[in-house]
Design an enzyme around this catalytic site. Sequence first.
Site, PDB file in Angstrom:
ATOM      1  N   HIS A 150       0.848  -1.207   0.000  1.00 56.07           N
ATOM      2  CA  HIS A 150       0.000   0.000   0.000  1.00 56.07           C
ATOM      3  C   HIS A 150       0.872   1.241   0.000  1.00 56.07           C
ATOM      4  CE1 HIS A 150       0.763  -0.579   4.381  1.00 56.07           C
ATOM      5  NE2 HIS A 150       0.824   0.742   4.387  1.00 56.07           N
ATOM      6  N   HIS A 175      -6.095  -1.725   4.123  1.00 60.23           N
ATOM      7  CA  HIS A 175      -6.022  -0.619   3.166  1.00 60.23           C
ATOM      8  C   HIS A 175      -5.105  -0.959   1.999  1.00 60.23           C
ATOM      9  CE1 HIS A 175      -2.377   0.029   5.359  1.00 60.23           C
ATOM     10  NE2 HIS A 175      -2.228   1.320   5.140  1.00 60.23           N
ATOM     11  N   HIS A 197       4.604   7.392   2.597  1.00 64.09           N
ATOM     12  CA  HIS A 197       5.380   6.148   2.545  1.00 64.09           C
ATOM     13  C   HIS A 197       4.802   5.135   1.569  1.00 64.09           C
ATOM     14  CE1 HIS A 197       2.412   4.766   5.680  1.00 64.09           C
ATOM     15  NE2 HIS A 197       2.586   3.585   5.127  1.00 64.09           N
ATOM     16  N   HIS A 221       0.499  -0.607  14.638  1.00 65.86           N
ATOM     17  CA  HIS A 221      -0.497   0.433  14.364  1.00 65.86           C
ATOM     18  C   HIS A 221      -1.819   0.095  15.057  1.00 65.86           C
ATOM     19  CE1 HIS A 221       1.679   2.524  11.252  1.00 65.86           C
ATOM     20  NE2 HIS A 221       1.823   1.436  10.527  1.00 65.86           N
ATOM     21  N   TYR A 281       9.176   1.893  10.340  1.00 64.48           N
ATOM     22  CA  TYR A 281       9.366   2.917   9.312  1.00 64.48           C
ATOM     23  C   TYR A 281      10.819   3.341   9.279  1.00 64.48           C
ATOM     24  CZ  TYR A 281       4.309   3.792   9.077  1.00 64.48           C
ATOM     25  OH  TYR A 281       2.962   3.685   8.913  1.00 64.48           O
ATOM     26  N   GLU A 324       8.078   1.575   4.592  1.00 66.81           N
ATOM     27  CA  GLU A 324       7.576   0.766   5.712  1.00 66.81           C
ATOM     28  C   GLU A 324       7.666  -0.695   5.305  1.00 66.81           C
ATOM     29  OE1 GLU A 324       3.221   0.803   6.272  1.00 66.81           O
ATOM     30  OE2 GLU A 324       3.495   0.469   8.409  1.00 66.81           O
TER      31      GLU A 324
HETATM   32  C1  M3P Z   1      -0.222   2.764   8.182  1.00 72.68           C
HETATM   33  C2  M3P Z   1      -0.388   1.315   8.099  1.00 72.68           C
HETATM   34  C3  M3P Z   1      -1.647   6.945  10.303  1.00 72.68           C
HETATM   35  C4  M3P Z   1      -1.451   5.525  10.166  1.00 72.68           C
HETATM   36  C5  M3P Z   1      -0.844   4.912   9.169  1.00 72.68           C
HETATM   37  C6  M3P Z   1      -0.905   3.498   9.073  1.00 72.68           C
HETATM   38  C7  M3P Z   1      -1.191   7.913   9.297  1.00 72.68           C
HETATM   39  O1  M3P Z   1       0.673   3.280   7.380  1.00 72.68           O
HETATM   40  O2  M3P Z   1       0.353   0.696   7.352  1.00 72.68           O
HETATM   41  O3  M3P Z   1      -1.253   0.766   8.753  1.00 72.68           O
HETATM   42  O4  M3P Z   1      -2.207   7.340  11.275  1.00 72.68           O
HETATM   43 FE    FE Z   2       1.493   1.923   6.008  1.00 74.96          FE
END
Ligand code: M3P
Ligand code: FE
Length: 310
Positions: free
Chosen positions: A155, A202, A217, A249, A258, A268
């Site tokens: 993603h 996502h 990213h 996350h 990251y 990532e």
């Molecule tokens: C990710 C992910 C934010 C979270 C980002 C999450 C910007 O990049 O890979 O789950 O809050």
């Molecule tokens: Fe991500």
Amino acid sequence: MAMRGLLRLGEVALRVLDMKAALEHYDKRMGLQVTLTDDSGRVYFKAWDEHDHHCLVLREADAPGIDYFAFKVSDDAVLDEMALKLRDRGYAVKHIEAGVHPRSGRRIEFTLPSGHAMQLYAHKDQIGNHLPLRNPGVLPDEGVIRGFRINRIDHLLLGGPRIDESAQLFRELFGFDLSERLIDADSEASLALFLSCSTKPHDVAFVLQPEPGRFHHVSFLLESTYDVIHAADMIGKYRIPVDVGPNRHGVTRGATIYFFDPSGNRNEVFSGGYVHYPDTPTLTWDTSELGKATFSQDNTPRESFLTVLT
Ligand code: M3P
Ligand code: FE
């Protein structure tokens, strides 16, 4: 699988300051495979378990960031269908002939309200994932899985204005679901929006930024959570700049680390996350729990994570 339309993120094209340093990072350390260097000096990479010719394109330039990203669609007719629908909504659609992008069929390109160039294509040469198609087994030959042991591209997160409009386009035209969103606790304005066209939490996400076309990213999938620790060990050994060390996350529930490429583009690698279905309700986070939403193992938001983009 009953999947038609946009299938997945198929390609991300990034600018790097120095190709030699970029090759050291993406090939030698991350372990992506170089599949082509073209006449213009662009370098094309794939991850071991991908069949398509490439998922990442690097171009040397004066400033880092993203040139475009591309989703693969299920069949050629989708390109004409989407071009018509985009035009109906007032988007300028550029047609790119087959072969302009190496080993690729024709493409359409348009600019999102967030300022990012997005492409769709139905064909890219499949060169295989190092396993035979008949009786494939599970492991390619030794040496194929190396570096961070990346399975595939997964993603990307883009920064820009008008993220509600960009998300609306993905939902209404491309059939994506809004899996999660982060909103301001007071104003309820959207700060980050997470969109899925698959069973992943996502496939693309947007974070609100004043400047259009920014890159937050690109993310690559690892087999296991231990592989995140293995990547972190390599990141430490080779002194690759870390943005946020291993954590999980809240959004998407992926185990993550990251880091930055030598040009400052954020990468990532991650593993896990829940399974999303079209009937999964949208999850909402607000800024009263920004730490928990971003990094759930210490509930602490990172300033750099929210402000550093290329
Ligand atoms: C990710 C992910 C934010 C979270 C980002 C999450 C910007 O990049 O890979 O789950 O809050
Ligand atoms: Fe991500």
